[in-house]
Design a protein around this motif. Structure first.
Motif, PDB file in Angstrom:
ATOM      1  N   GLN A  24      11.214   3.025   7.373  1.00 43.20           N
ATOM      2  CA  GLN A  24      10.791   2.643   8.727  1.00 43.20           C
ATOM      3  C   GLN A  24       9.785   1.501   8.685  1.00 43.20           C
ATOM      4  O   GLN A  24       9.821   0.606   9.504  1.00 43.20           O
ATOM      5  N   HIS A  25       8.833   1.564   7.749  1.00 40.29           N
ATOM      6  CA  HIS A  25       7.933   0.410   7.623  1.00 40.29           C
ATOM      7  C   HIS A  25       7.387   0.254   6.220  1.00 40.29           C
ATOM      8  O   HIS A  25       7.343   1.200   5.442  1.00 40.29           O
ATOM      9  N   LEU A  26       7.020  -0.998   5.925  1.00 40.66           N
ATOM     10  CA  LEU A  26       6.354  -1.355   4.673  1.00 40.66           C
ATOM     11  C   LEU A  26       4.917  -1.694   5.045  1.00 40.66           C
ATOM     12  O   LEU A  26       4.690  -2.482   5.970  1.00 40.66           O
ATOM     13  N   ALA A  27       3.965  -1.091   4.340  1.00 43.37           N
ATOM     14  CA  ALA A  27       2.548  -1.359   4.611  1.00 43.37           C
ATOM     15  C   ALA A  27       2.022  -2.331   3.569  1.00 43.37           C
ATOM     16  O   ALA A  27       2.011  -2.033   2.372  1.00 43.37           O
ATOM     17  N   LEU A  28       1.601  -3.509   4.033  1.00 40.90           N
ATOM     18  CA  LEU A  28       1.201  -4.590   3.148  1.00 40.90           C
ATOM     19  C   LEU A  28      -0.318  -4.688   3.119  1.00 40.90           C
ATOM     20  O   LEU A  28      -0.962  -4.680   4.179  1.00 40.90           O
ATOM     21  N   ASP A  33       0.828  -1.215   0.000  1.00 43.08           N
ATOM     22  CA  ASP A  33       0.000   0.000   0.000  1.00 43.08           C
ATOM     23  C   ASP A  33       0.858   1.258   0.000  1.00 43.08           C
ATOM     24  O   ASP A  33       0.614   2.197  -0.732  1.00 43.08           O
ATOM     25  N   HIS A  34       1.850   1.288   0.872  1.00 44.35           N
ATOM     26  CA  HIS A  34       2.755   2.438   0.961  1.00 44.35           C
ATOM     27  C   HIS A  34       3.997   2.019   1.725  1.00 44.35           C
ATOM     28  O   HIS A  34       4.046   0.922   2.288  1.00 44.35           O
ATOM     29  N   PHE A  35       4.987   2.870   1.719  1.00 49.36           N
ATOM     30  CA  PHE A  35       6.107   2.676   2.635  1.00 49.36           C
ATOM     31  C   PHE A  35       6.390   3.993   3.321  1.00 49.36           C
ATOM     32  O   PHE A  35       6.028   5.054   2.819  1.00 49.36           O
ATOM     33  N   THR A  36       6.996   3.900   4.496  1.00 45.79           N
ATOM     34  CA  THR A  36       7.237   5.092   5.305  1.00 45.79           C
ATOM     35  C   THR A  36       8.727   5.255   5.546  1.00 45.79           C
ATOM     36  O   THR A  36       9.431   4.285   5.841  1.00 45.79           O
ATOM     37  N   VAL A  37       9.163   6.491   5.392  1.00 49.70           N
ATOM     38  CA  VAL A  37      10.585   6.823   5.456  1.00 49.70           C
ATOM     39  C   VAL A  37      10.817   7.746   6.647  1.00 49.70           C
ATOM     40  O   VAL A  37      10.037   8.681   6.850  1.00 49.70           O
ATOM     41  N   LEU A  95       6.487  -3.752  10.092  1.00 52.81           N
ATOM     42  CA  LEU A  95       5.527  -3.972   9.006  1.00 52.81           C
ATOM     43  C   LEU A  95       4.145  -3.496   9.439  1.00 52.81           C
ATOM     44  O   LEU A  95       3.826  -3.500  10.632  1.00 52.81           O
ATOM     45  N   GLU A  96       3.368  -3.104   8.470  1.00 46.61           N
ATOM     46  CA  GLU A  96       1.984  -2.692   8.719  1.00 46.61           C
ATOM     47  C   GLU A  96       1.077  -3.574   7.883  1.00 46.61           C
ATOM     48  O   GLU A  96       1.407  -3.888   6.735  1.00 46.61           O
ATOM     49  N   LEU A  97      -0.054  -3.960   8.437  1.00 47.83           N
ATOM     50  CA  LEU A  97      -1.111  -4.592   7.642  1.00 47.83           C
ATOM     51  C   LEU A  97      -2.174  -3.530   7.428  1.00 47.83           C
ATOM     52  O   LEU A  97      -2.520  -2.807   8.367  1.00 47.83           O
ATOM     53  N   ALA A 122      -2.916  -2.606  11.367  1.00 46.52           N
ATOM     54  CA  ALA A 122      -2.227  -3.185  12.523  1.00 46.52           C
ATOM     55  C   ALA A 122      -0.733  -3.117  12.215  1.00 46.52           C
ATOM     56  O   ALA A 122      -0.331  -3.278  11.054  1.00 46.52           O
ATOM     57  N   TRP A 123       0.069  -2.869  13.236  1.00 49.45           N
ATOM     58  CA  TRP A 123       1.509  -2.751  13.028  1.00 49.45           C
ATOM     59  C   TRP A 123       2.229  -3.799  13.852  1.00 49.45           C
ATOM     60  O   TRP A 123       1.822  -4.087  14.986  1.00 49.45           O
ATOM     61  N   THR A 124       3.292  -4.358  13.290  1.00 51.68           N
ATOM     62  CA  THR A 124       4.086  -5.311  14.061  1.00 51.68           C
ATOM     63  C   THR A 124       5.078  -4.551  14.931  1.00 51.68           C
ATOM     64  O   THR A 124       5.365  -3.376  14.682  1.00 51.68           O
TER      65      THR A 124
HETATM   66 FE   FE2 Z   1       1.955   3.216   7.387  1.00 48.92          FE
END
Ligand code: FE2
Length: 361
Positions: free
Chosen positions: A249-253, A166-170, A328-330, A315-317
């Motif tokens: 910082q995270h990948l949103a799946l 969906d997105h990624f966060t930097v 990671l994010e769902l 939800a975030w791990t």
């Molecule tokens: Fe996110």
């Protein structure tokens, strides 16, 4: 407005890790990705091992350098396991590179051709935040299992229902947010979708600023955070202290059924970020409005939000690396196109609690 670079999709995200074999196993068994291809010493590539994993429109490449001469060893020492490349698929690589050059992009790889018996792919890469790059991949008619040099290696993952990215966060350094928003606007022709600052992303101890930039078709969304001044260390600064430089910082799946996906991942041993106390009392009306069972949300640490287009479930791990850097994010979008104000603030507060547990506040 800058004319956008014609990007088809995120082609893949590559992580550099200390032990690609184990991380690829984690991706199969904990996340539910399928191993599709491999490149390493056994395929005539003695210097590194790479595992290509996929599920739906999500493709991850997990790579480990195998020799001390490989510069990616330095990347690992500085950052730990981390995202090195968010690669975009394009059609006309030369046309794209000509525009990138005119707009002042810094090339780390000029357009080059890589071939095997399945055909030829052309690739170029430009510098992005920190030690990260954006590659541009033109596949032409290439029909191999992933990219040239990779051999088919089919090992199914445990299906958790993931469907894409969906997105990624930097996270970027202090006072660098504007610079990186300008990078995406001026180099790639993205535009700002949302800006977060002030009370939505601060507690009485820490704070951050954030902006979301997207491609014109919204298929590529990037959230960029910088630390903001407050009495204690921002969670973005904690990331920077462990990662050395700006980074992902995270990948949103994405998933079409976050309850199914979070249940599967939890059973597989992934730890989700605990949600601050009182949250589910505050959102019980919204949960009902979205036809969601509060107990299920609470059991799986799922946050619920909405915009004028629909509901948003996330939800975030906890970090999936030992350094508190990558998580990671769902995300399940039931119509919602934005990032949801309440959930963003709750995530911020939840990470601050974890930061305190680590003794880094
Ligand atoms: Fe996110």
């Amino acid at each position: 407005m800058t004319h956008p670079i014609p990007i088809r999709r995120v082609h893949h995200v590559e992580l550099i890790v200390g032990n690609a074999r184990l991380v690829s196993f984690f991706c199969r068994k904990a996340l539910g990705l399928d191993l599709v291809a491999y490149r390493g010493p056994e395929t005539g590539n003695p210097g590194s091992a790479s595992y290509a994993l996929a599920r739906g429109d999500l493709r991850l490449v997990i790579t480990s350098p195998l020799t001390h001469e490989d510069p990616r060893v330095i990347f690992l020492a500085l950052h730990g396991d981390s995202v090195k490349d968010v690669a975009f698929e394009v059609e006309d690589l030369d046309g794209v590179c000509e525009v990138l050059e005119k707009r002042g992009a810094t090339f780390v790889q000029r357009p080059c051709a890589v071939s095997d018996s399945h055909g030829t792919v052309r690739i170029a890469s430009i510098k992005a935040f920190g030690d990260t790059v954006h590659s541009f991949v033109a596949r032409g008619g290439y029909d191999g299992p992933f990219l040239p040099g990779f051999e088919s290696r089919k090992r199914p993952g445990y299906d958790s229902g993931l469907t894409g990215l969906d997105h990624f966060t930097v996270n970027v350094e202090g006072r660098q947010l504007d610079r990186w928003v300008e990078y995406y606007e001026n180099i790639l022709g993205f535009h700002t979708q949302e800006t977060w600052e002030g009370k939505d992303v601060q507690t009485d101890r820490t704070a951050l600023h954030s902006q979301i930039v997207t491609s014109p078709d919204q298929r590529i969304r990037i959230a960029i955070n910088e630390p903001a001044v407050a009495s204690r260390r921002s969670q973005v600064q904690e990331f920077l202290d462990y990662h050395m430089t700006a980074g992902v910082q995270h990948l949103a799946l994405t998933t079409g059924d976050i309850v199914k996906t979070a249940t599967a991942m939890k059973e597989n041993g992934l730890e989700f970020l605990p949600v601050p106390e009182g949250y589910y009392d505050r959102i019980s009306a919204l949960a009902g409005q979205c036809h969601l069972d509060r107990d299920t949300l609470e059991r799986l640490n799922i946050l619920v939000d909405h915009d004028d287009k629909g509901c948003l479930l996330q939800a975030w791990t906890r970090p999936v690396t030992d350094r508190p850097t990558l998580f990671l994010e769902l995300i399940e979008r039931r119509g919602a196109e934005t990032f949801g104000g309440t959930s963003f603030k709750t995530l911020f507060e939840a990470i601050e609690v974890e930061q305190a547990r680590r003794g880094n506040l």
